[in-house]
Design a protein around this motif. Structure first.
Motif, PDB file in Angstrom:
ATOM      1  N   MET A  70      24.825  44.331  37.160  1.00  0.00           N
ATOM      2  CA  MET A  70      25.421  43.243  37.936  1.00  0.00           C
ATOM      3  C   MET A  70      26.950  43.339  37.857  1.00  0.00           C
ATOM      4  N   ILE A  71      27.594  43.162  38.990  1.00  0.00           N
ATOM      5  CA  ILE A  71      29.055  43.127  39.002  1.00  0.00           C
ATOM      6  C   ILE A  71      29.523  41.849  39.686  1.00  0.00           C
ATOM      7  N   ASP A  72      30.762  41.465  39.395  1.00  0.00           N
ATOM      8  CA  ASP A  72      31.304  40.228  39.940  1.00  0.00           C
ATOM      9  C   ASP A  72      31.778  40.406  41.375  1.00  0.00           C
ATOM     10  N   CYS A  73      31.538  39.384  42.173  1.00  0.00           N
ATOM     11  CA  CYS A  73      32.044  39.287  43.538  1.00  0.00           C
ATOM     12  C   CYS A  73      32.802  37.971  43.621  1.00  0.00           C
ATOM     13  N   ILE A  74      34.062  38.010  44.083  1.00  0.00           N
ATOM     14  CA  ILE A  74      34.906  36.822  43.962  1.00  0.00           C
ATOM     15  C   ILE A  74      35.661  36.532  45.255  1.00  0.00           C
ATOM     16  N   SER A  75      36.224  35.326  45.310  1.00  0.00           N
ATOM     17  CA  SER A  75      37.052  34.915  46.432  1.00  0.00           C
ATOM     18  C   SER A  75      38.456  35.495  46.290  1.00  0.00           C
ATOM     19  N   VAL A  76      39.186  35.492  47.389  1.00  0.00           N
ATOM     20  CA  VAL A  76      40.575  35.967  47.366  1.00  0.00           C
ATOM     21  C   VAL A  76      41.419  35.096  46.455  1.00  0.00           C
ATOM     22  N   GLU A  77      41.217  33.775  46.486  1.00  0.00           N
ATOM     23  CA  GLU A  77      42.005  32.878  45.644  1.00  0.00           C
ATOM     24  C   GLU A  77      41.726  33.132  44.170  1.00  0.00           C
ATOM     25  N   ASN A  78      40.483  33.368  43.814  1.00  0.00           N
ATOM     26  CA  ASN A  78      40.141  33.690  42.431  1.00  0.00           C
ATOM     27  C   ASN A  78      40.799  34.998  42.017  1.00  0.00           C
ATOM     28  N   MET A  79      40.836  35.969  42.925  1.00  0.00           N
ATOM     29  CA  MET A  79      41.503  37.235  42.631  1.00  0.00           C
ATOM     30  C   MET A  79      42.993  37.011  42.397  1.00  0.00           C
ATOM     31  N   ARG A  80      43.600  36.173  43.222  1.00  0.00           N
ATOM     32  CA  ARG A  80      45.039  35.892  43.067  1.00  0.00           C
ATOM     33  C   ARG A  80      45.314  35.245  41.717  1.00  0.00           C
ATOM     34  N   ARG A  81      44.491  34.264  41.351  1.00  0.00           N
ATOM     35  CA  ARG A  81      44.690  33.576  40.070  1.00  0.00           C
ATOM     36  C   ARG A  81      44.420  34.504  38.894  1.00  0.00           C
ATOM     37  N   SER A  82      43.392  35.326  39.005  1.00  0.00           N
ATOM     38  CA  SER A  82      43.058  36.252  37.922  1.00  0.00           C
ATOM     39  C   SER A  82      44.154  37.293  37.736  1.00  0.00           C
ATOM     40  N   ASP A  83      44.696  37.763  38.845  1.00  0.00           N
ATOM     41  CA  ASP A  83      45.804  38.717  38.794  1.00  0.00           C
ATOM     42  C   ASP A  83      47.009  38.091  38.091  1.00  0.00           C
ATOM     43  N   ALA A  84      47.335  36.842  38.471  1.00  0.00           N
ATOM     44  CA  ALA A  84      48.480  36.152  37.864  1.00  0.00           C
ATOM     45  C   ALA A  84      48.257  35.910  36.373  1.00  0.00           C
ATOM     46  N   LEU A  85      47.031  35.529  36.009  1.00  0.00           N
ATOM     47  CA  LEU A  85      46.705  35.308  34.600  1.00  0.00           C
ATOM     48  C   LEU A  85      46.877  36.588  33.795  1.00  0.00           C
ATOM     49  N   THR A  86      46.391  37.687  34.324  1.00  0.00           N
ATOM     50  CA  THR A  86      46.476  38.969  33.625  1.00  0.00           C
ATOM     51  C   THR A  86      47.932  39.388  33.436  1.00  0.00           C
ATOM     52  N   ILE A  87      48.743  39.219  34.488  1.00  0.00           N
ATOM     53  CA  ILE A  87      50.161  39.592  34.403  1.00  0.00           C
ATOM     54  C   ILE A  87      50.898  38.710  33.401  1.00  0.00           C
ATOM     55  N   GLU A  88      50.570  37.425  33.392  1.00  0.00           N
ATOM     56  CA  GLU A  88      51.254  36.492  32.490  1.00  0.00           C
ATOM     57  C   GLU A  88      50.927  36.746  31.028  1.00  0.00           C
ATOM     58  N   LYS A  89      49.676  37.101  30.733  1.00  0.00           N
ATOM     59  CA  LYS A  89      49.245  37.124  29.337  1.00  0.00           C
ATOM     60  C   LYS A  89      48.908  38.507  28.783  1.00  0.00           C
ATOM     61  N   TYR A  90      48.611  39.481  29.677  1.00  0.00           N
ATOM     62  CA  TYR A  90      48.030  40.715  29.151  1.00  0.00           C
ATOM     63  C   TYR A  90      48.701  42.011  29.611  1.00  0.00           C
ATOM     64  N   VAL A  91      48.868  42.196  30.904  1.00  0.00           N
ATOM     65  CA  VAL A  91      49.305  43.492  31.421  1.00  0.00           C
ATOM     66  C   VAL A  91      50.434  43.286  32.427  1.00  0.00           C
ATOM     67  N   PRO A  92      51.588  43.958  32.263  1.00  0.00           N
ATOM     68  CA  PRO A  92      52.683  43.819  33.240  1.00  0.00           C
ATOM     69  C   PRO A  92      52.244  44.256  34.631  1.00  0.00           C
ATOM     70  N   SER A  93      52.849  43.638  35.638  1.00  0.00           N
ATOM     71  CA  SER A  93      52.444  43.905  37.020  1.00  0.00           C
ATOM     72  C   SER A  93      52.649  45.359  37.420  1.00  0.00           C
ATOM     73  N   LEU A  94      53.722  45.986  36.945  1.00  0.00           N
ATOM     74  CA  LEU A  94      53.954  47.389  37.289  1.00  0.00           C
ATOM     75  C   LEU A  94      52.864  48.291  36.715  1.00  0.00           C
ATOM     76  N   GLU A  95      52.394  47.960  35.529  1.00  0.00           N
ATOM     77  CA  GLU A  95      51.313  48.723  34.923  1.00  0.00           C
ATOM     78  C   GLU A  95      50.028  48.561  35.727  1.00  0.00           C
ATOM     79  N   LEU A  96      49.751  47.335  36.187  1.00  0.00           N
ATOM     80  CA  LEU A  96      48.561  47.113  37.001  1.00  0.00           C
ATOM     81  C   LEU A  96      48.632  47.908  38.305  1.00  0.00           C
TER      82      LEU A  96
END
Length: 207
Positions: free
Chosen positions: A1-27
């Motif tokens: 099973m893999i996740d399927c998500i909305s665009v807004e969820n993707m935007r929020r998840s991307d922002a969360l990852t950049i803020e707390k875990y991985v710099p945007s350039l690295e992503l």
């Protein structure tokens, strides 16, 4: 099973990852590597880039191809670039990647075309230069690879007045809901997902 998500969820998840875990350039670099690994590359390769971060994925991919001596040319549709896209555009220039403005006849001699024009944030009507670029991609005889989503397509419902028709779409992070719709299926030959380490904020659907 893999996740399927909305665009807004993707935007929020991307922002969360950049803020707390991985710099945007690295992503962005990881996204480009994910696209590179998903394809069997045949030179010469054309990469069409827009002004946003989807275009940045294209510049980063060009750097990877250049490092591996795979002939590629980036065709730009805008002089404006997001900050991360500008970083990889400058890196591409320093590596002597060929960068040219898009023209309607520029794709005639390429074996592969990479669509990095518009990302999942696209809404509304297409500007004329993007409309011309999508039409040129669809008219080409090249193998077409779309990065994250086929340009012109709505990421939530798959609708499109005009969208790139790809042989392969490499979506980044998670599958977006719109990519699984009937209309998306008419535009996408094969769909793969490149996991780049984005932390999912909220589970929605499983496929």
């Amino acid at each position: 099973m893999i996740d399927c998500i909305s665009v807004e969820n993707m935007r929020r998840s991307d922002a969360l990852t950049i803020e707390k875990y991985v710099p945007s350039l690295e992503l962005m670099g990881r996204a480009a590597k994910g696209v590179y690994l998903a394809c069997a590359w045949t030179a010469p390769v054309a990469i069409l880039v827009g002004s946003g971060n989807n275009g940045g994925d294209g510049f980063a991919l060009a750097c990877i191809l250049q490092e591996r001596k795979i002939d590629c040319t980036v065709f730009t549709l805008s002089d404006r670039l997001s900050a991360d896209s500008a970083f990889y555009a400058q890196k591409a220039r320093e590596m002597s990647v060929k960068i040219k403005p898009f023209t309607v006849s520029c794709l005639q001699s390429f074996s592969m075309v990479v669509d990095c024009l518009l990302g999942t944030g696209f809404r509304g009507g297409l500007r004329e230069n993007y409309r011309a670029a999508i039409a040129a991609i669809n008219a080409s005889c090249a193998c077409v690879v779309s990065v994250d989503i086929n340009s012109g397509m709505n990421g939530d419902d798959g609708s499109a007045e005009l969208a790139v028709r790809s042989h392969l779409t490499v979506t980044i992070g998670y599958v977006k809901r719109g990519l699984l719709t009937e209309n998306a299926g008419r535009h996408i030959g094969r769909l793969v997902c490149a996991d780049i380490g984005i932390v999912l904020e909220n589970e929605e659907w499983k496929i």
